[in-house]
Design a protein around this motif. Sequence first.
Motif, PDB file in Angstrom:
ATOM      1  N   GLY A 178       0.812  -1.206   0.000  1.00  0.00           N
ATOM      2  CA  GLY A 178       0.000   0.000   0.000  1.00  0.00           C
ATOM      3  C   GLY A 178       0.841   1.250   0.000  1.00  0.00           C
ATOM      4  N   ARG A 179       0.283   2.313  -0.508  1.00  0.00           N
ATOM      5  CA  ARG A 179       1.014   3.579  -0.639  1.00  0.00           C
ATOM      6  C   ARG A 179       0.650   4.487   0.527  1.00  0.00           C
ATOM      7  N   VAL A 180       1.337   4.256   1.633  1.00  0.00           N
ATOM      8  CA  VAL A 180       1.047   4.958   2.884  1.00  0.00           C
ATOM      9  C   VAL A 180       2.311   5.627   3.400  1.00  0.00           C
ATOM     10  N   MET A 181       2.161   6.892   3.807  1.00  0.00           N
ATOM     11  CA  MET A 181       3.246   7.580   4.517  1.00  0.00           C
ATOM     12  C   MET A 181       2.669   8.188   5.787  1.00  0.00           C
ATOM     13  N   ILE A 182       3.286   7.856   6.912  1.00  0.00           N
ATOM     14  CA  ILE A 182       2.844   8.364   8.210  1.00  0.00           C
ATOM     15  C   ILE A 182       3.932   9.265   8.773  1.00  0.00           C
ATOM     16  N   VAL A 183       3.559  10.499   9.083  1.00  0.00           N
ATOM     17  CA  VAL A 183       4.500  11.474   9.651  1.00  0.00           C
ATOM     18  C   VAL A 183       4.010  11.836  11.049  1.00  0.00           C
ATOM     19  N   THR A 184       4.899  11.819  12.017  1.00  0.00           N
ATOM     20  CA  THR A 184       4.528  12.216  13.372  1.00  0.00           C
ATOM     21  C   THR A 184       5.489  13.306  13.843  1.00  0.00           C
ATOM     22  N   THR A 185       5.006  14.133  14.758  1.00  0.00           N
ATOM     23  CA  THR A 185       5.854  15.170  15.349  1.00  0.00           C
ATOM     24  C   THR A 185       5.831  15.043  16.863  1.00  0.00           C
ATOM     25  N   TYR A 186       6.904  15.478  17.490  1.00  0.00           N
ATOM     26  CA  TYR A 186       6.960  15.467  18.956  1.00  0.00           C
ATOM     27  C   TYR A 186       7.935  16.528  19.426  1.00  0.00           C
ATOM     28  N   ARG A 187       7.726  17.002  20.643  1.00  0.00           N
ATOM     29  CA  ARG A 187       8.629  17.975  21.257  1.00  0.00           C
ATOM     30  C   ARG A 187       9.817  17.238  21.871  1.00  0.00           C
ATOM     31  N   SER A 188      10.965  17.405  21.302  1.00  0.00           N
ATOM     32  CA  SER A 188      12.135  16.720  21.839  1.00  0.00           C
ATOM     33  C   SER A 188      12.553  17.293  23.189  1.00  0.00           C
ATOM     34  N   ASP A 189      12.267  18.560  23.442  1.00  0.00           N
ATOM     35  CA  ASP A 189      12.665  19.143  24.725  1.00  0.00           C
ATOM     36  C   ASP A 189      11.772  18.679  25.864  1.00  0.00           C
ATOM     37  N   ASP A 190      10.650  18.043  25.551  1.00  0.00           N
ATOM     38  CA  ASP A 190       9.775  17.500  26.590  1.00  0.00           C
ATOM     39  C   ASP A 190      10.124  16.056  26.939  1.00  0.00           C
ATOM     40  N   ILE A 191      11.003  15.427  26.155  1.00  0.00           N
ATOM     41  CA  ILE A 191      11.272  13.999  26.338  1.00  0.00           C
ATOM     42  C   ILE A 191      12.373  13.840  27.381  1.00  0.00           C
ATOM     43  N   HIS A 192      11.990  13.908  28.639  1.00  0.00           N
ATOM     44  CA  HIS A 192      12.948  13.725  29.726  1.00  0.00           C
ATOM     45  C   HIS A 192      13.308  12.241  29.857  1.00  0.00           C
ATOM     46  N   ARG A 193      14.201  11.946  30.761  1.00  0.00           N
ATOM     47  CA  ARG A 193      14.769  10.602  30.860  1.00  0.00           C
ATOM     48  C   ARG A 193      13.709   9.536  31.098  1.00  0.00           C
ATOM     49  N   ARG A 194      12.666   9.847  31.842  1.00  0.00           N
ATOM     50  CA  ARG A 194      11.648   8.845  32.171  1.00  0.00           C
ATOM     51  C   ARG A 194      10.374   9.028  31.348  1.00  0.00           C
ATOM     52  N   HIS A 195      10.426   9.880  30.345  1.00  0.00           N
ATOM     53  CA  HIS A 195       9.239  10.105  29.520  1.00  0.00           C
ATOM     54  C   HIS A 195       8.894   8.816  28.771  1.00  0.00           C
ATOM     55  N   PRO A 196       7.611   8.436  28.725  1.00  0.00           N
ATOM     56  CA  PRO A 196       7.240   7.163  28.064  1.00  0.00           C
ATOM     57  C   PRO A 196       7.534   7.125  26.574  1.00  0.00           C
ATOM     58  N   LEU A 197       7.742   8.286  25.949  1.00  0.00           N
ATOM     59  CA  LEU A 197       8.040   8.276  24.517  1.00  0.00           C
ATOM     60  C   LEU A 197       9.479   7.843  24.238  1.00  0.00           C
ATOM     61  N   ARG A 198      10.361   7.973  25.233  1.00  0.00           N
ATOM     62  CA  ARG A 198      11.775   7.685  24.985  1.00  0.00           C
ATOM     63  C   ARG A 198      12.020   6.231  24.569  1.00  0.00           C
ATOM     64  N   PRO A 199      11.519   5.222  25.300  1.00  0.00           N
ATOM     65  CA  PRO A 199      11.750   3.840  24.824  1.00  0.00           C
ATOM     66  C   PRO A 199      11.058   3.546  23.508  1.00  0.00           C
ATOM     67  N   PHE A 200       9.937   4.203  23.264  1.00  0.00           N
ATOM     68  CA  PHE A 200       9.233   4.033  21.985  1.00  0.00           C
ATOM     69  C   PHE A 200      10.121   4.494  20.829  1.00  0.00           C
ATOM     70  N   LEU A 201      10.744   5.657  20.991  1.00  0.00           N
ATOM     71  CA  LEU A 201      11.621   6.178  19.941  1.00  0.00           C
ATOM     72  C   LEU A 201      12.852   5.293  19.771  1.00  0.00           C
ATOM     73  N   ALA A 202      13.386   4.805  20.884  1.00  0.00           N
ATOM     74  CA  ALA A 202      14.570   3.945  20.796  1.00  0.00           C
ATOM     75  C   ALA A 202      14.261   2.667  20.028  1.00  0.00           C
ATOM     76  N   GLU A 203      13.084   2.111  20.258  1.00  0.00           N
ATOM     77  CA  GLU A 203      12.714   0.881  19.562  1.00  0.00           C
ATOM     78  C   GLU A 203      12.508   1.127  18.077  1.00  0.00           C
ATOM     79  N   LEU A 204      11.918   2.267  17.735  1.00  0.00           N
ATOM     80  CA  LEU A 204      11.677   2.566  16.325  1.00  0.00           C
ATOM     81  C   LEU A 204      12.974   2.833  15.568  1.00  0.00           C
TER      82      LEU A 204
END
Length: 1004
Positions: A178-204
């Motif tokens: 399929g012809r799909v493109m997904i773009v996401t944005t996030y505030r990098s200055d909000d991603i502190h050491r224990r922020h739940p987005l951090r392991p998500f980004l590391a895995e991706l």
Amino acid sequence: MQTKTVSPVFVGRAPERSALTEGLAEATDGRPQAVLIGGEAGVGKTRLVEEFLRQAGEAGAVTAVGACVEVGADGLPFAPVSTVLRALHRQLGEELTQAAAGFGGELARLLPELGEPSAAVRAARDVEVRGRLFELTGRLLETLAQERVLALVIEDLHWSDTSTRELLSYLFRSLQGGRVMIVTTYRSDDIHRRHPLRPFLAELDRLRTVQRLELPRFTREEVRSQLAGIRGSRPPEDLLDQVYRRSDGNAFFVEELASISDGCGSGGISDSIRDLLLVRVEALPETAQSVVRVAAKGGSKVEYGLLRAVAGLGEDELIASLRAAVGASILRAAEDGTYRFRHALVREAVDDDLLPGERSRLSRQYAQALEAEPTLVPAGERAARLATFWYHAHDPAKALPAVVRAATGARCQHAYAEQLQLLERALELWDDAPAEVKRSLEVAEDAESYPLCDCGDEALSFLDMLAEMTLAARYAGEPERGLSVINRALRSLERLDHPLRAAWFWAEKSRLMRNLGRGTGWEELGTAQELLRGFDPSPVHARVLTEAALWGAVFDPGPGSLAIARRAVELAREVGDENAELNALLSRGGLLIETGRGESGVADMRGVLERVVHSDLVGVFTRSHINLQSLLQSMGRSEESLEVAEEGIELAYRYGLADTQSWLHGNRSDALFSLGRWAEAEEAALSARRSGQMPVTRSLAAQRLARLALAHGDLAAAETEIAAMREHHRPYHGAAAQYAHAAAEYQIALAAHQGRILDARRLFADVAAVGLGTGSGSYTWPMLAAAAEAESAARGVPAAAPGQPEAVAAIRAYASGIRRDYPVWVGYAALVEAELRRAEGTSRAADWAAAVAAFEKVCRPFELARMRTRWAEALLAEGERERAGDLLVRAQAVAVRLGAGPLRAQTERLARRARLPLTAGGAGAAGPGEPETFGLTRRERDVLTLVAAGRSNRQIAEELFISPKTASVHVSNILAKLEVAGRGEAAALAHRLGIVSTEIATPA
């Protein structure tokens, strides 16, 4: 007159625009793409995305935007995905409905416009359909993207709820066509050491199809261009200097400063960022300021109808105020009829400027307006937003039932982290809520064999809620929170006479105590069993007996535990508890394997897997794939173990079970290490560490990394990992063979490598003295091999001589009681005995030949290379130099390929002592009875011929009339049989040994 604050000219971002354009081109060609755009607040992420969407739309793509909202963290799962699907539905209408035909009722959880959930969906267990929801979302997008390009954007990922992140993770991994493109944005200055987005980004970061972009601040020249666009003329140098200095290149602050610079001078505003953000709001008419304050309390977005109901203005007056706020670039109107702040920082500043009483009053007004007219917000968001409004209104009587309803909704969407957060709010509100409200709550509907409350008793309603919280904590990977909830429940039950409920909580506590490494859980399980004495069989009985069978499979894998597992299966079937039955079948299957009836055990477990996958039984899945994967590996069937791992990891991502992912990645690392794929094994171990949430999984990840470090010869890293292993899970080291023996293996090996033979001897003596069950060869044989190798290495060391005969005798006596039911266990038994004879000085070549013969029945290149080195040593002692030289060449080739430093050094030392060259002259020589083709089948030789010609898997498939997947399997088998790391090395070896013809046409 409004002041223009946004430059009509798009400034800079050439590399980022190029990356997005290339990604869209890839998606247009049918290769789904994902791009994550990070940057500090105000740096220009939204403007970049808007430019991308404009270009994508001009190119014919269908575009849709969704944004995470702060309420998502309080229990609004999937909100941005629902917004995207709703936008697609508005644009595609009936076509989307047709694409969802057959499963629209299931997708209605995300897109209510598709209709009410079907009766089957409503009847299904909540935990069983989460994976189906993810799968159908991906299928819908792939179907819609067959005829067009879909350019989808999800903004503000830093506010995303756990369920949204898990769904995105699944889509990024599973979208194949399929012809799909997904773009996401996030505030990098909000991603502190224990922020739940951090392991998500590391895995991706591990995914090749996911690209991350980080937006930098503007340079001085880019700020000049931005100011020129805003002002319509080149800015004076002093203004540019002032704005650039104060904004530091942040695009949003450039806009704010540009709008107030003319006529204000450098001292016209406060240096406080908050004051800067409020300057433009304070310049609005008073009524418009009031509307902006109301909008700020409504969250990141607010619907026009809801805003009108709360603002209390006439329609003309409200529209005029909104027009002023939009014209001043404070608010922006979205196509879906909602209003958002143009920048979240402004909303935060306005909300922070409200008085405490003003905040609670506005929250109450929002809640009352929404109760009076529920259709003011989308149906899927109603419960969560109402719960948030009432909670912030500080009204427990209204907030408690609203929060519990929202928690139920989160559970129905399998958003366990959000469900747990909401239920914790319910606990916070409980003491202040009226008794009649608490008695009327309906919280637990299906708490895995928990006896539900069937009366209006306040205390029992409270226990029901705690039971639901316990399971939510388990599925969300929050064992500490779960244990805290259980302890609170048990304290409450001390004043009540409800043995069945108490037994259920004690059984859950048993599991958490094991997972947290705070004991074996046997005492808690015994308490649960005692509480059930004298009661008729019930689902709680089945639950407790099943937990006892699981305990036995871990801590006492013998005939007694097998009998308990069989009784658990019968009882679960008698009371009609499918979850308990399947869990008991897993324990029975595992115990059959451990006691030598491998095929029967594997059949039991594969039957469970089939039912789990077919019905999405999440409560069983947390064990099913992990257990079968591990036991297949222990039987020497590593390739099958990897197949189970691949399916299990996909399901774990789909269900959002992080700790289950850790177990699966860890077991996958074991299989990859055995197969000689060490780079992949290390990556799997690191993935296990990233996703591990409990002490046991973090300890096991360290254990796998210690094994790799020892094999590579990095003793410092091994020491660090072993320390981490002991720190995370010390109690387990003396409780279960599968933990204690594996932990002892690497500590013994490290001590031996460092020359601490007495320490190695003591470590073995300590673990042997504990008297753990020895029914499992999976973990005990490798530990014995490490102990025997330590004694073998100590041969001739004066300091180790005293006590060595006793140590050798102790290892041999311990080994005599270990089962030898599978070839790999037979191989380890032969290896242990050969090492002990070497320690005694009585080793013969025949001993090592027997060990090699046993291991040649399974794919274990590293163990084979180590034993071939020992065999070569024995052959040299017996005068057979030619055979010894061939074995050394083959062992050294494996050591070099794997990066096994100690083994390579050992082969080179032995070759130097014997004055044997380690050259390719003997590398391909056949061993006794081993053909020159390395056991390759006719079809594999055909495939190898094409590999040597440089063909890809797809080209091989086309030439041999097979599928690409079959070609890939053949190539993997060839690499394993040739004991090489890659296709190029396989081709070189094939040419050198004459396995394939050298007269092959080059590929087109």
